[in-house]
Scaffold this motif. Structure first.
Motif, mmCIF file in Angstrom:
data_model
loop_
_atom_site.group_PDB
_atom_site.id
_atom_site.type_symbol
_atom_site.label_atom_id
_atom_site.label_comp_id
_atom_site.label_asym_id
_atom_site.label_seq_id
_atom_site.Cartn_x
_atom_site.Cartn_y
_atom_site.Cartn_z
ATOM 1 N N GLN A 121 28.879 -8.777 -20.548
ATOM 2 C CA GLN A 121 28.573 -7.663 -19.649
ATOM 3 C C GLN A 121 27.223 -7.958 -19.006
ATOM 4 O O GLN A 121 26.201 -7.994 -19.706
ATOM 5 C CB GLN A 121 28.507 -6.348 -20.423
ATOM 6 C CG GLN A 121 28.100 -5.162 -19.573
ATOM 7 C CD GLN A 121 27.876 -3.920 -20.405
ATOM 8 O OE1 GLN A 121 27.397 -4.001 -21.538
ATOM 9 N NE2 GLN A 121 28.229 -2.779 -19.854
ATOM 10 N N PHE A 122 27.231 -8.190 -17.708
ATOM 11 C CA PHE A 122 25.975 -8.440 -17.004
ATOM 12 C C PHE A 122 25.290 -7.115 -16.726
ATOM 13 O O PHE A 122 25.863 -6.226 -16.107
ATOM 14 C CB PHE A 122 26.218 -9.228 -15.712
ATOM 15 C CG PHE A 122 26.466 -10.684 -15.965
ATOM 16 C CD1 PHE A 122 25.410 -11.578 -16.063
ATOM 17 C CD2 PHE A 122 27.752 -11.149 -16.162
ATOM 18 C CE1 PHE A 122 25.632 -12.914 -16.341
ATOM 19 C CE2 PHE A 122 27.990 -12.490 -16.436
ATOM 20 C CZ PHE A 122 26.918 -13.373 -16.524
ATOM 21 N N THR A 123 24.048 -6.989 -17.218
ATOM 22 C CA THR A 123 23.258 -5.785 -16.982
ATOM 23 C C THR A 123 22.284 -6.001 -15.831
ATOM 24 O O THR A 123 21.690 -5.059 -15.324
ATOM 25 C CB THR A 123 22.500 -5.369 -18.254
ATOM 26 O OG1 THR A 123 21.703 -6.469 -18.694
ATOM 27 C CG2 THR A 123 23.476 -4.983 -19.358
ATOM 28 N N ALA A 124 22.104 -7.255 -15.420
ATOM 29 C CA ALA A 124 21.315 -7.664 -14.253
ATOM 30 C C ALA A 124 21.822 -9.057 -13.878
ATOM 31 O O ALA A 124 22.659 -9.628 -14.590
ATOM 32 C CB ALA A 124 19.816 -7.704 -14.586
ATOM 33 N N ASP A 125 21.332 -9.606 -12.768
ATOM 34 C CA ASP A 125 21.807 -10.922 -12.332
ATOM 35 C C ASP A 125 21.600 -11.998 -13.383
ATOM 36 O O ASP A 125 22.412 -12.910 -13.523
ATOM 37 C CB ASP A 125 21.113 -11.348 -11.032
ATOM 38 C CG ASP A 125 21.643 -10.571 -9.831
ATOM 39 O OD1 ASP A 125 22.725 -9.959 -9.941
ATOM 40 O OD2 ASP A 125 20.966 -10.583 -8.787
ATOM 41 N N ASP A 126 20.488 -11.909 -14.137
ATOM 42 C CA ASP A 126 20.185 -12.961 -15.112
ATOM 43 C C ASP A 126 20.101 -12.446 -16.541
ATOM 44 O O ASP A 126 19.504 -13.064 -17.407
ATOM 45 C CB ASP A 126 18.885 -13.681 -14.736
ATOM 46 C CG ASP A 126 17.655 -12.802 -14.916
ATOM 47 O OD1 ASP A 126 17.790 -11.562 -14.987
ATOM 48 O OD2 ASP A 126 16.549 -13.363 -15.002
ATOM 49 N N THR A 127 20.733 -11.286 -16.798
ATOM 50 C CA THR A 127 20.722 -10.687 -18.137
ATOM 51 C C THR A 127 22.129 -10.215 -18.497
ATOM 52 O O THR A 127 22.817 -9.609 -17.677
ATOM 53 C CB THR A 127 19.754 -9.489 -18.190
ATOM 54 O OG1 THR A 127 18.453 -9.922 -17.767
ATOM 55 C CG2 THR A 127 19.646 -8.923 -19.596
ATOM 56 N N ALA A 128 22.541 -10.508 -19.741
ATOM 57 C CA ALA A 128 23.878 -10.112 -20.170
ATOM 58 C C ALA A 128 23.918 -9.815 -21.654
ATOM 59 O O ALA A 128 23.147 -10.372 -22.430
ATOM 60 C CB ALA A 128 24.881 -11.226 -19.850
ATOM 61 N N ARG A 129 24.828 -8.943 -22.014
ATOM 62 C CA ARG A 129 25.157 -8.687 -23.416
ATOM 63 C C ARG A 129 26.448 -9.434 -23.726
ATOM 64 O O ARG A 129 27.348 -9.522 -22.879
ATOM 65 C CB ARG A 129 25.346 -7.201 -23.670
ATOM 66 C CG ARG A 129 24.027 -6.457 -23.726
ATOM 67 C CD ARG A 129 24.234 -5.021 -24.114
ATOM 68 N NE ARG A 129 22.938 -4.422 -24.428
ATOM 69 C CZ ARG A 129 22.768 -3.151 -24.665
ATOM 70 N NH1 ARG A 129 23.801 -2.317 -24.641
ATOM 71 N NH2 ARG A 129 21.579 -2.684 -24.949
ATOM 72 N N ILE A 130 26.543 -9.924 -24.960
ATOM 73 C CA ILE A 130 27.691 -10.716 -25.390
ATOM 74 C C ILE A 130 28.255 -10.091 -26.667
ATOM 75 O O ILE A 130 27.492 -9.677 -27.548
ATOM 76 C CB ILE A 130 27.262 -12.174 -25.660
ATOM 77 C CG1 ILE A 130 26.685 -12.792 -24.388
ATOM 78 C CG2 ILE A 130 28.431 -12.995 -26.197
ATOM 79 C CD1 ILE A 130 25.911 -14.075 -24.618
ATOM 80 N N GLY A 131 29.568 -10.052 -26.767
ATOM 81 C CA GLY A 131 30.215 -9.519 -27.958
ATOM 82 C C GLY A 131 31.548 -10.200 -28.186
ATOM 83 O O GLY A 131 31.939 -11.114 -27.461
#
Length: 126
Positions: free
Chosen positions: A17-27
């Protein structure tokens, strides 16, 4: 099997899940947690660790097996979901709410699948 359309997916059954262009959560996906069975232990990286696409970012242990979690992005771990260290079963209860790590400074990412393509992949594997 549930695969929310707002997320991206990997062939190794992680969601992103990208929360910004260069930031993401992974699950882990619903399919992954269901295949593994009841999770009893999780090993996650430390905040500040660097990840590269294809590297193991940790592992999960279920009553059936130990399985590696593969990083779909290259970047720096800025947060881990510490709740899961004491309660890995939260992944079984809510796989899309129980993110594992948040990564920023993403410089590389693997080719992701959308919800429809991921669902088709899982149906082929079943």
């Amino acid at each position: 099997m549930n695969a929310p359309s707002e997320l991206k997916y990997t062939k190794s059954h992680e969601w992103v899940q990208f929360t910004a262009d260069d930031t993401a959560r992974i699950g882990l996906t619903d399919y992954a947690q269901d295949s593994l069975g009841s999770l009893v232990f999780i090993n996650l990286p430390e905040e500040g660790d660097s990840l590269s696409v294809g590297d193991n970012l940790g592992d999960v242990e279920s009553v059936k097996a130990v399985s590696d979690v593969v990083s779909p992005v290259s970047g720096t771990v800025v947060s881990i979901n510490e709740e899961l260290l004491d309660a890995p079963e939260k992944i079984n209860d809510d796989p899309y709410g129980a993110w594992l790590v948040e990564v920023n400074g993403i410089t590389e990412k693997e080719e992701f699948l959308d919800s429809a393509a991921y669902t088709a992949l899982v149906e082929e594997q079943a």
